[in-house]
Write an enzyme that holds these catalytic residues in place. Structure first.
Site, short mmCIF file in Angstrom:
data_model
loop_
_atom_site.label_atom_id
_atom_site.label_comp_id
_atom_site.label_asym_id
_atom_site.label_seq_id
_atom_site.Cartn_x
_atom_site.Cartn_y
_atom_site.Cartn_z
N GLU A 132 0.81 -1.23 0.00
CA GLU A 132 0.00 0.00 0.00
C GLU A 132 0.84 1.27 0.00
O GLU A 132 0.50 2.24 -0.68
CB GLU A 132 -0.97 0.01 1.19
CG GLU A 132 -2.20 -0.88 1.01
CD GLU A 132 -1.97 -2.32 1.40
OE1 GLU A 132 -0.84 -2.65 1.82
OE2 GLU A 132 -2.90 -3.13 1.29
N HIS A 190 -9.54 -5.11 10.68
CA HIS A 190 -10.14 -5.03 9.34
C HIS A 190 -11.46 -4.27 9.34
O HIS A 190 -12.22 -4.34 8.38
CB HIS A 190 -10.37 -6.43 8.78
CG HIS A 190 -9.13 -7.08 8.25
ND1 HIS A 190 -8.00 -7.22 9.00
CD2 HIS A 190 -8.85 -7.63 7.04
CE1 HIS A 190 -7.07 -7.83 8.28
NE2 HIS A 190 -7.55 -8.09 7.09
#
Lengths: 352, 381
Positions: free
Chosen positions: A64, A133
């Site tokens: 990322e 998450h």
């Protein structure tokens, strides 16, 4: 152009917006994990590799920091990247790139280098994913000047806002929700009757360009349901809980006005204030944690500008101030939900 | 050739046989490059003085000792090749062609600075000269450089992105992710590792694995690797001319490139990490020894040995550099502060209240005027 209630999913709206903008502007490309050969981890980009090829629909490694920063550099050099986070939870490892570089580049360079980029992906609890998450990043990142932030709750707004985001010259944080990607698959059974007539964007007519101009501007809240007794302000997935709450409260003769802010930066405070001046009561619903949250900010701004119009304090409905639990029952209790909103409205309107 | 820690091996003192790229530089060009190094040296001396006088605030990182790196590598580029670097960036900005007055005015925090006084020492941006900053978080510029290289490849241009980093960035995740992406997509980027052997006060051997052989860092990403002596401008130039040419794609054919490269440029900074560094981690003897390899002295000696310049000419060049820097300091000192309402400009290109659109910096407006008059570089895009 008319909006409709046809069977139309949120994920289709996102895909349509990207496809139209990529046809319109050669500089636009989509990059992220599993966006190409896998056809999108959540099928948002399904078929786009076939349409545009690997030059413009680009799979990345799980990296990322690398691909977020790449997008920013490419934007500085004249491209218009759409960077997909499979989940906004994963943007945290790219924090330096997305909040140091993207929103500050223009300022630090004295106006020389803008960053026209869209970061988009799922935000918020997906369902028993555990705390790492299930991030709701809106309050974290809305704190940062230099970025814009959109949180569409319906396919219509998902399409219109994403097209606006892609055309915007500034960095846009575009927050979707896994839990609403598929709603609309069963037509109007899937959503509140208050959304009738404003669910889907105008149908794409392959032979016409008209559809391409379906844009929803930033900074314009939508009064999804008008009402006289209490203002509920929200955005994103909790809009659906707020509408459910309004339906039930209607049976108790409490007529709520439900406002979907649609973007947090810019924030359409005027629509909120006009409503509060009418109803005199206000509940703010935001799915992030309560401390220093968007809900806290909206409530504060209401106090600053409409103190004299309020007949009670403003009540906030947030996620509980704890990490997201795995257990299904605990998770549902933790999130802002219909019951919590109903209780808040009853309390604020002295109907307990 | 040099090792990672700068110990010279025998190959670095090869006689010049006319076959290297720097042998093709004419006297005029070599003197220009020497001037650029002198300009950076004198500029940094005045920077330190102005810092001590509190005309410059914040963190300030001095480039003296490393002049040959920026000057030699940028000389190997074309004017349309983009450059991006970290926070020790005054030298790169000047070498890329930023007028010293805009660089100094930026550090003085003046509206006439390259970033209108909003960026400061660590954020030197110069759009007309293809300078993409000055970035202050260690390693953070590496993914940005990869993005610029991606955009070059996407548009099928025949350009190369030059991305500098310090040896401290070798230990940052951003560097490794950038290397991997550059390698898997064969992007036209040259990573110029300015290895001055210290990340702040930590010697490379204390903080970096395989410090004795940094080629393995490139090998881990299946990337080309090269080394050069950063204290010798001609060596830097030779190395970069070769590597940039190998990385440069053909116009319209991005596949025709040998892909990215990591170049270990072994150098030394004379000053501390920043202006507030007491330098307890190294000895005066070590610094003194390195100053004996001074890059400006080295190039000056080379030019005189080859009878390409006289001492008098060199003195004149240095005097010219001093004069330019004094003018820059005067310009910075005489320039106005930004108005307070500049706070709310340049936050958004499409602003909403209370933000407002800003004017471009004077430096850019002047460059664009020149470009319109056909007297200078064409504006990109």
């Amino acid at each position: 152009m008319t909006t409709t209630d046809r069977k139309y999913q949120y994920r289709e709206a996102l895909r349509e917006a990207m496809i139209e903008e990529m046809h319109r502007d050669e500089r636009v490309f989509l990059m992220g994990e599993e966006v190409a050969y896998y056809n999108g981890a959540y099928k948002v980009s399904q078929g786009m590799l076939d349409t545009f090829g690997p030059r413009r629909v680009i799979d990345t490694p799980i990296s990322e920091t690398g691909f977020s920063g790449l997008g920013i550099g490419a934007a500085m050099y004249g491209l218009r990247p759409i960077i997909e986070f499979m989940s906004w939870s994963f943007c945290l490892v790219a924090a330096d790139q997305i909040i140091n570089n993207a929103p500050k580049m223009l300022y630090m360079s004295g106006g020389q280098f803008g960053v026209p980029i869209v970061f988009r992906g799922n935000n918020g609890a997906g369902g028993q994913l555990g705390s790492t998450h299930s991030w709701c990043v809106e309050s974290l990142w809305a704190h940062v000047p230099g970025l814009k932030m959109a949180l569409p709750a319906t396919p219509r707004d998902a399409k219109g806002l994403l097209k606006t985001a892609i055309r915007d010259p500034d960095p846009v944080f575009f927050l979707e929700s896994e839990r609403i990607l598929g709603i609309g698959a069963h037509g109007d059974k899937d959503f509140s009757r208050y959304l009738h007539g404003k669910w889907a964007p105008p149908e794409v007519d392959e032979d016409s360009d008209e559809n391409e101009d379906f844009l929803v501007p930033f900074g314009q809240a939508d009064i999804v349901k008008s009402g006289a007794d209490c203002t509920i302000v929200t955005a994103g997935r909790p809009l659906h809980f707020a509408l459910e709450a309004a339906e039930q409260l209607e049976k108790e003769d409490i007529d709520c006005e439900v406002i979907d802010l649609r973007t947090y930066r810019p924030l359409d405070l005027q629509t909120v204030l006009q409503s509060v001046r009418k109803t005199n009561y206000c509940v703010v619903v935001d799915q992030s944690w309560p401390f220093a949250s968007v809900a806290a900010e909206v409530a504060m701004q209401v106090y600053e500008h409409a103190m004299d119009d309020l007949d009670n304090k403003v009540i906030r409905v947030n996620s509980d101030d704890v990490p997201a639990p795995y257990n299904r029952r605990l998770e549902q209790e933790m999130l802002p939900n219909t019951r919590k909103i109903i209780e808040a409205v009853r309390t604020v309107t002295y109907n307990t | 050739m040099t090792t990672a820690t700068g110990k010279k091996s025998s190959s670095s003192s090869q006689p010049r046989d006319g076959g290297r790229p720097s042998d093709q530089l004419d006297d005029q060009r070599l003197l220009e490059l020497l001037y650029d190094m002198m300009l950076i040296r004198r500029f940094e001396e005045r920077t330190m003085q102005s810092y001590m006088q509190q005309k410059i605030g914040g963190f300030c990182h001095i480039y003296t000792g490393q002049e040959a790196v920026a000057v030699g590598s940028i000389a190997a580029l074309r004017p349309d090749d983009p450059v991006i670097t970290a926070y020790r960036d005054h030298g790169h900005a000047l070498a890329r062609g930023m007028h010293p007055r805009y660089c100094m005015a930026e550090m003085f925090g003046k509206i006439t600075g390259c970033a209108k006084g909003k960026g400061g020492s660590m954020h030197m941006f110069d759009r007309p000269n293809e300078m993409y900053g000055g970035h202050a978080i260690v390693g953070g510029q590496c993914p940005l450089g990869v993005g610029i290289a991606f955009a070059i490849q996407y548009q099928k241009l025949d350009r190369v992105c030059l991305c500098y980093l310090g040896d401290g960035a070798l230990n940052q995740g951003a560097f490794h992710e950038a290397m991997n992406l550059a390698a898997i997509w064969k992007l036209p980027i040259v990573f110029a590792l300015e290895n001055n052997m210290y990340s702040m006060g930590t010697h490379i051997e204390r903080g970096t694995s395989a410090a004795h052989d940094l080629s393995v860092k490139a090998a881990a990403y299946d990337m080309r690797y090269a080394e050069c002596d950063g204290m010798d401008m001609c060596e830097v130039y030779d190395c970069f001319v070769d590597q940039v040419a190998r990385t440069r794609p053909d116009e319209g054919d991005p596949d025709n490139s040998e892909g990215p490269v990591l170049i270990n440029v072994v150098t030394y900074r004379y000053q501390g990490h920043s202006m507030s560094d007491p330098q307890k981690y190294r000895t005066r003897e070590e610094v003194g020894e390195k100053q004996n390899e001074d890059p400006i002295t080295t190039l000056s000696r080379q030019l005189m040995d080859q009878q390409r310049a006289t001492q008098e000419q060199l003195n004149e060049l240095d005097a010219e550099a001093k004069k330019a820097v004094l003018e820059a300091v005067k310009f910075a000192g005489d320039s106005p502060e930004p108005e307070l309402d500049e706070l709310y400009t340049d936050v958004y290109l499409e602003p909403y209240p209370p933000y407002r659109k800003g004017d471009l910096p004077q430096m850019v407006e002047e460059a664009e005027d020149r470009a319109r008059d056909g007297d200078g570089r064409q504006k990109q895009d």
